[in-house]
Design an enzyme around this catalytic site. Structure first.
Site, PDB file in Angstrom:
ATOM      1  N   ILE A 492       0.774  -1.298   0.127  1.00 15.22           N
ATOM      2  CA  ILE A 492      -0.041   0.064  -0.116  1.00 15.22           C
ATOM      3  C   ILE A 492       0.851   1.233  -0.190  1.00 15.22           C
ATOM      4  CG2 ILE A 492      -1.865  -1.107   1.029  1.00 15.22           C
ATOM      5  CD1 ILE A 492      -1.060   0.306   3.769  1.00 15.22           C
ATOM      6  N   GLY A 493       2.155   0.967  -0.200  1.00 13.44           N
ATOM      7  CA  GLY A 493       3.047   2.238  -0.319  1.00 13.44           C
ATOM      8  C   GLY A 493       4.123   2.211   0.518  1.00 13.44           C
ATOM      9  N   GLY A 495       6.373  -0.160   1.117  1.00 15.01           N
ATOM     10  CA  GLY A 495       7.382  -0.768   0.709  1.00 15.01           C
ATOM     11  C   GLY A 495       7.363  -2.301   0.864  1.00 15.01           C
ATOM     12  N   SER A 533      -0.378  -2.492  11.472  1.00 15.89           N
ATOM     13  CA  SER A 533       1.275  -2.788  11.255  1.00 15.89           C
ATOM     14  C   SER A 533       1.547  -4.065  11.194  1.00 15.89           C
ATOM     15  CB  SER A 533       1.652  -1.910  12.413  1.00 15.89           C
ATOM     16  OG  SER A 533       1.426  -0.458  12.574  1.00 15.89           O
ATOM     17  N   ALA A 716      11.448  -8.946  13.427  1.00 20.04           N
ATOM     18  CA  ALA A 716      11.036  -7.625  12.814  1.00 20.04           C
ATOM     19  C   ALA A 716       9.606  -7.193  13.366  1.00 20.04           C
ATOM     20  CB  ALA A 716      11.122  -7.397  11.333  1.00 20.04           C
ATOM     21  N   LYS A 717       9.127  -6.082  13.774  1.00 21.41           N
ATOM     22  CA  LYS A 717       7.858  -5.892  14.001  1.00 21.41           C
ATOM     23  C   LYS A 717       7.210  -4.696  13.134  1.00 21.41           C
ATOM     24  CE  LYS A 717       8.780  -5.508  18.502  1.00 21.41           C
ATOM     25  NZ  LYS A 717       8.712  -5.453  19.960  1.00 21.41           N
ATOM     26  N   GLY A 718       5.837  -4.270  13.292  1.00 26.64           N
ATOM     27  CA  GLY A 718       5.534  -3.219  12.198  1.00 26.64           C
ATOM     28  C   GLY A 718       5.689  -1.863  12.682  1.00 26.64           C
ATOM     29  N   GLY A 720       3.954   0.764  10.659  1.00 34.09           N
ATOM     30  CA  GLY A 720       3.043   1.527   9.949  1.00 34.09           C
ATOM     31  C   GLY A 720       2.514   2.491  10.847  1.00 34.09           C
ATOM     32  N   GLU A 721       1.994   2.104  11.956  1.00 32.16           N
ATOM     33  CA  GLU A 721       1.268   3.017  12.949  1.00 32.16           C
ATOM     34  C   GLU A 721       2.167   3.798  13.871  1.00 32.16           C
ATOM     35  OE1 GLU A 721      -0.870   0.022  12.102  1.00 32.16           O
ATOM     36  OE2 GLU A 721      -3.021   0.840  12.179  1.00 32.16           O
TER      37      GLU A 721
END
Lengths: 763, 162, 323
Positions: A492-493, A495, A533, A716-718, A720-721
């Site tokens: 969704i942008g 990456g 995320s 790794a964790k998210g 996005g948020e």
């Protein structure tokens, strides 16, 4: 290979824990150790689809043009609440080029978002769907809408949160407008408040924020007589498929959803909306592809928003401890049936013994909320972290020092589970150094121009982002040695496409340009929606396993062809390396002719009894003009603890972007609704002001970077948020530090800043 | 609505990405819709359709303009350049390459418009300051918030071009 | 979007003949196209003026001041180093006006004649007074960007950045029609909608603005333009101030102060300017003049902050002239 087993998985999504049944096969890999960077993972990499983006060749849903495609447009209610008594579409139907009209008196029964009808008999917000037209061109379809005569019986409405919550408001839900949306208690806040040395009792407000992804919601549906193919600008191809199959009464296998490129979502595109059902119904009826794309105005009326909130916080302290937090919230959910609970951070962020929170959802005659990047947490953190600073000021303690004292716990206070990793204190240390926290003075410092004061502020962040199963990946090889990685997620942008390629390349031993990623297609095995995320932490580990499997198979095949033992071979950046010889993988694959090798991988469940969380802290330096109320955000330092960073280049972009959106929330973005008309007055990008390039301060991005090896095989964790969560509060706290005036309503517009300054006797 | 009948279309000759084209378009059709729907040049995006966002930015006679506010008929005799016309024989324009190198996008939907604004700037001003780059894209909204990298890309492209 | 015919004459006389016949003038189109698309304007014929020779560019004749053709793109004025030397206030006012893309095609005439940005006016679904309805919805509605002073039946604000700046330079305009030419003060182009007059401009049917003239005397005055916005770019002014004055031995002469964004017209009060004559533009004088300017302000529910802002911007603008 270990046997297949069915098990339960408990995973967090946007602040809530969900339990699901998952199938697990094989054994997971251990996460690489700290500092074990590969050739790709952990290194800054430009996007693998960069060229398509910068040349305009990337095809988004808006850009699709299929042979024979028709265009649908939607007639929307001009009233905030009304009964649809009669619809006369005869003039529209008679127009040459119009191929069909749907409305409540002729539409088939459709189950959608817990309702039975596509077009309501009582429309409940201005912008609610009343009818739809399909025609040869979009212009013609929109013109035909003006020919549909609708007779409405206008009903009393209420759009404002606080009005709707008052007992005098018209009841728009039969059982009243205010509903429970969750509560939580630990300890005894009443007692702690009674016995406290100091207390504060403050009310905060946040306004409705609108997503305004640049690509509006839209879908192109094409029915071939047996199956429906839908191209949709979405954050979840599988989510769209599920909603559409239910609405249309189709089997899952009859619906294929595709999303190659998409122009932003920010939460509003996790599901789909009626336009996709309308496009599908028309396509199934007419046997031609149908495109239905929302206008900017429609986007801002009927495609989701971040709820406005009213929040009351009571804090108590004794000595240098916060002893209690009480948090009660009301959220304007519009016509949504859920609330983005703002109390998540209150319940989980700090080591405070007594916490009590109550959330209410308030129904109004406005468009439904949808998830908006860290739903609830952005609103809640603005209030909570403002209140922590207000308490710190009251008791004369440095606000960062006060937070440190309550940020040491190693267990999640809500579940009692140990954190898999928590480096919040490191975030504080790194950020404080970078912003120059030691120069912070109570009451602020002199600004760079007359009447300007400078101040520093900070705020903390907590969020999930651990991801979880199910998620799958497959890898197979082309005859030239290119690996084709298939995943059921979408980019969704953020990456994702590049990040999974990096993971795949490293694990197999290929160059990045030797991995081609296929995503955004429900023909692949399941992948999660890009929300909460969770994307990378869910799909990344599956990709790693698939690549690991593929690599083992390639080496065995290469061993046969090169006539050496597999154990003597390794793959390095696309070369099969043996003692003294390097053979391009393509040369090996060529010998296999049309044979290939297929690796598969799945996401294993998260570890039992551990809390997977992300943490962070933002620091802001601002100047405020005391006479004009203008806020100048000069610098934001963002420090995040999200485990291993797969692509530092895209990760920094993600943080910068989250901060920019947070600055919009903090300073300028606000849906403005005329209460009498029930009408959104700024459903556009003119008076709904999202930040421009001129509004962006210096942004410093730092990652703690330690892999969370207990979380999953990537560590790794998210991300996005997390970066949208703390910035608004950090700015508000900096403004208060600079001026001595507290602005308790986001966005902090000129009017609100001037009012706060005036209240504080400054302006 | 003045009329529902199909309006009389007019012939419009213009240069498009260096080539002469003649189109038949109704007077009310925007340059944006003409590019996207008539010519299939969908690199130029439609986001607000009222001059608030910059996603539809193209160059007309070398200057960045909003194609959603431009009537196609008013482009007769002019040179229109779109994102599709920038790369030469497969070689990216320095601004395009800089966008890739600097990760100057996230979802990519505003990217064509941002690129065109910066290409326009660099034609007028070969060595812009950071403030000039920022101002050049101040009419191009990016909802993902990629501005820091967009500005960095603009500065890098100017350097690469020199 | 309603349908219309389109012509692009080369001769001014032809354009004026078409305008006389009821056609609508199109220049940059940055405002008109959105008005048509939202159903607020419904022209049947458009006359594209941009093909007309002689209405583009600016010139200076010694002793006669500056003449700016109405079709000059705003960007040309903004980027002209020569003009910036003669009349820096123009560049200042254009720097934060709209966006580079709009300034590239938007013209001087179009900027002066743009319609207001009131969200009730711009919304096809709201039958506001200015569009022939019975009331102004801002009065008991959402009014944070509306007028605080000078409004009658309609509370919209004059949106132009250029207009206050040019009025502060005593600009006049040349108005052309098929019947001939006339000159008027630029300030008189703007009228507060009232009674039977449901529009913002004083042009008569068939007229167009051909040029703006700034008299020589104004070039000797210092000028400045300040603008308050919610974000740092691409917003119409919440409040703007254009000020100019001649400073002799520390005393101000020929002072002009014009506010944008606060009234249905660029807001100017003769008494306020008179009050400043001969002062040193000290804080007290500036604030007293600001009070005179805003005397009688009656803010609506949401826009009282504009008075505070305007007062401070007036003070700053005038102080900067003194400095």
């Amino acid at each position: 290979m270990s046997p297949l087993r069915v098990t339960k998985s408990r995973d967090e999504f946007e602040g809530e824990i969900y339990e699901s049944t998952v199938v697990v096969e094989g054994r997971d890999l251990a996460a690489p150790r700290d500092g074990a960077a590969g050739d790709e993972v952990g290194r800054p990499r430009p996007r693998v689809d960069g060229r398509a983006r910068v040349t305009g060749a990337a095809v988004y849903t808006h850009d699709l043009h299929l042979a024979g495609m028709l265009h649908a447009a939607i007639l929307r209610s001009p009233y905030a609440r009304a009964r649809v008594k009669r619809v006369d579409a005869s003039k529209a139907e008679a127009l040459p080029g119009v191929r069909g009209v749907l409305h409540r008196f002729n539409a088939p029964e459709v189950e959608f978002r817990q309702e039975k009808a596509l077009f309501r008999d009582e429309v409940r917000f201005l912008g609610d769907e009343v009818a739809a037209v399909v025609a040869d061109s979009e212009g013609l379809a929109r013109y035909a809408l003006t020919l549909i005569a609708v007779e409405y019986e206008v009903l009393p409405h209420v759009v404002d949160l606080e009005e709707a919550a008052s007992p005098r408001a018209p009841k728009i839900d039969p059982d009243g407008n205010v509903h429970d949306a969750g509560s939580y208690t630990r300890g005894d806040t009443r007692r702690a408040l009674r016995e406290a040395e100091a207390t504060i009792d403050v009310t905060y407000r946040t306004s409705t924020q609108m997503h305004n992804a640049l690509e509006t919601h839209g879908a192109v549906a094409s029915w071939d007589g047996e199956r429906l193919t839908v191209w949709e600008s979405t954050q979840s191809v599988f989510g769209v498929r599920n909603m559409l199959k239910d609405a249309l009464g189709l089997a899952p296998a009859q619906v294929r959803v595709l999303c190659e490129h998409m122009g932003g979502g920010f939460g509003a595109k996790l599901g789909t909306y009626k336009y996709a059902v309308i496009a599908s119904l028309f396509s199934m009826r007419l046997g031609r592809p149908v495109r239905c794309v929302l206008t900017r105005r429609e986007e801002n009326l009927a495609a989701g928003n971040r709820s406005a909130t009213l929040q009351r916080l009571r804090l108590a302290s004794s000595g240098d401890r916060i002893t209690a937090i009480e948090h009660e919230t009301w959220s304007n959910s519009g016509q949504g049936r859920w609330a983005a609970n703002p109390t998540g951070p209150t319940n989980t962020l700090y080591d405070v013994a007594n916490v009590s929170s109550v959330a209410h959802r308030v129904t109004t005659n406005a468009g439904a909320l949808s998830a908006f990047r860290a739903p609830g947490y952005v609103e809640g953190t603005f209030a909570l972290e403002s209140a922590i600073d207000e308490l710190a000021l009251r008791i004369g303690v440095d606000p960062l020092a006060l937070r440190r004292r309550h940020a040491r716990s190693r267990t999640d206070p809500r579940t009692g589970n140990r954190y898999s990793l928590k480096r919040l204190l490191d975030c504080y240390t790194i950020g404080a150094k970078e912003i120059g926290w030691s120069e912070r003075r109570a009451g602020g410092t002199r600004g760079s121009a007359p009447h300007r004061r400078r101040g520093l502020g900070m705020a903390s962040q907590i969020w999930g982002g651990g991801g979880g199963p199910p998620a799958y990946a497959t890898v197979h090889f082309e005859t030239d040695g290119t690996a084709v990685l298939r995943v059921g997620v979408q980019d969704i942008g953020t990456g994702t496409r590049t990040a999974v390629a990096q993971v795949c390349a490293d694990e197999i031993g290929l160059r990045l340009d030797q991995v081609r990623v296929r995503l955004g297609d429900t023909e692949a095995p399941y992948g999660p929606g890009s929300g909460g995320s969770v994307t990378l932490a869910s799909i990344g580990p599956a990709v790693r396993l698939a690549a690991h499997d593929a690599r083992a198979k390639v080496l065995r095949a290469a061993a046969g062809i090169l006539e050496v033992r597999a154990q003597e071979l390794r793959l390095e950046r696309g070369m099969v390396v043996s003692e003294g010889a390097r053979t391009p993988l393509g040369d090996v694959m060529k010998k296999l002719d049309n044979s290939t090798l297929i690796g598969t991988g799945l996401r294993h469940p998260n570890p039992d009894g551990l809390a997977l969380k992300t943490f962070g802290a933002h620091f802001a330096r601002v100047e405020v003009d005391l006479r004009t109320g203008e806020i100048f955000v000069e610098k934001i330092v963002a420090v995040h603890d999200v485990g291993r960073i797969v692509n530092p280049l895209a990760a920094a972009s993600q943080v910068q972007g989250g901060i920019v959106q947070a600055l919009g929330f903090a300073l300028t973005e606000e849906r403005i609704v005329d209460r009498g008309l029930g009408r959104v007055m700024n459903a556009n990008l003119e008076w709904y002001e999202i930040p421009t390039a001129m509004d962006v301060p210096e942004i410093v991005v730092r990652f703690v970077g330690a892999p969370d090896r207990r979380a999953n095989n990537l560590g790794a964790k998210g991300l996005g948020e997390p970066p949208i969560i703390p910035a608004a509060a950090a700015v508000a706290n900096a403004v208060a530090n600079a001026t001595g005036a507290r602005v308790r309503h986001a966005p902090m517009t000129r009017a609100r800043v001037l009012a706060a300054l005036s209240m504080a006797g400054i302006a | 609505m003045a009329s529902q009948r199909e309006p009389a279309a007019v012939d419009v000759s213009l240069r498009l990405n260096g080539r002469d084209v003649t189109l038949r378009v109704p007077a009310h059709r925007s340059l944006l819709d003409t590019l996207r729907d008539t010519l299939g040049l969908t690199g130029t995006k439609k986001v607000c359709n009222e001059g608030d966002c910059g996603a539809c930015t193209v160059l007309v006679d070398g200057r960045p303009v909003y194609s959603c506010l431009t009537l196609a008929v008013a482009c007769a005799g002019k040179h229109v350049e779109t994102i599709e016309g920038l790369a030469r024989d497969g070689d990216l324009h320095p601004v395009q390459q800089a966008f890739i190198d600097h990760d100057a996008y996230q979802c990519g939907f505003c990217t064509p418009g941002q690129v065109m604004s910066l290409v326009g700037l660099l034609r007028e001003n070969a060595s812009p300051s950071e403030d000039e780059v920022r101002r050049a894209v101040s009419g191009n909204l990016c909802r993902c918030g990629a501005y820091t990298n967009i500005v960095a890309a603009g500065l890098a492209a100017a350097k690469a071009k020199r | 979007m309603s349908l219309f015919s389109y012509t692009k004459p080369r001769a001014l006389s032809e354009a004026l003949r078409l305008l006389r016949g009821g056609a609508t003038a199109l220049a940059g189109g940055t405002d008109l196209v959105t008005l048509v698309r939202h159903g607020v304007a419904r022209p049947e014929r458009l006359v594209d003026l941009t093909g007309i020779e002689g209405l583009r560019g600016w010139s200076r004749e010694k002793g006669k001041g500056i003449r700016i053709g109405a079709l000059t793109p705003l960007a040309d004025l903004e980027t002209s180093a020569q003009l910036a030397k003669l009349l820096p206030i123009v560049r200042e006012s254009l720097r934060d006006a709209a966006t580079p893309q709009i300034r590239n095609v938007g013209t001087v005439g179009g900027n002066l004649l743009q319609r207001n940005r009131c969200w009730y006016f711009r919304d096809e679904g709201v039958p506001c007074w200015l569009k022939g309805g019975t009331r102004c919805f801002a009065v008991d509605g959402e009014s944070r960007y509306h007028a605080v002073v000078g409004a009658h039946e309609c509370w919209m604000v004059s949106p132009s950045d250029l207009a206050p700046a040019l009025i502060a330079c005593d600009a006049e305009i040349e108005v052309a029609s098929s019947l001939g030419r006339r000159r008027m003060k630029l300030a008189d182009l703007f009228v507060a909608p009232q009674g039977k007059r449901r529009r913002e401009h004083a042009l008569r049917e068939g007229e167009l603005v051909a040029a703006v003239r700034v008299p020589e005397g104004a070039l000797e005055r210092r000028g400045t333009y300040l603008k308050a916005m919610e974000r740092k770019a691409w917003s119409f002014a919440i409040v703007s101030v254009a000020a100019s004055a001649r400073i002799r031995e520390g005393r101000a002469r020929d002072v002009r102060v014009v506010l944008g964004g606060v009234a249905p017209v660029p807001w100017r009060v003769a008494a306020a300017e008179k009050q400043l004559e001969g002062t040193a533009l000290d804080d007290n004088a500036c604030l007293a003049a600001a009070d005179t300017l805003l005397d009688g302000a009656t803010p609506l529910r949401d826009n009282g902050y504009k008075v505070t802002l305007a007062r401070e911007l007036v003070r700053r603008a005038l102080r900067s002239l003194a400095g």
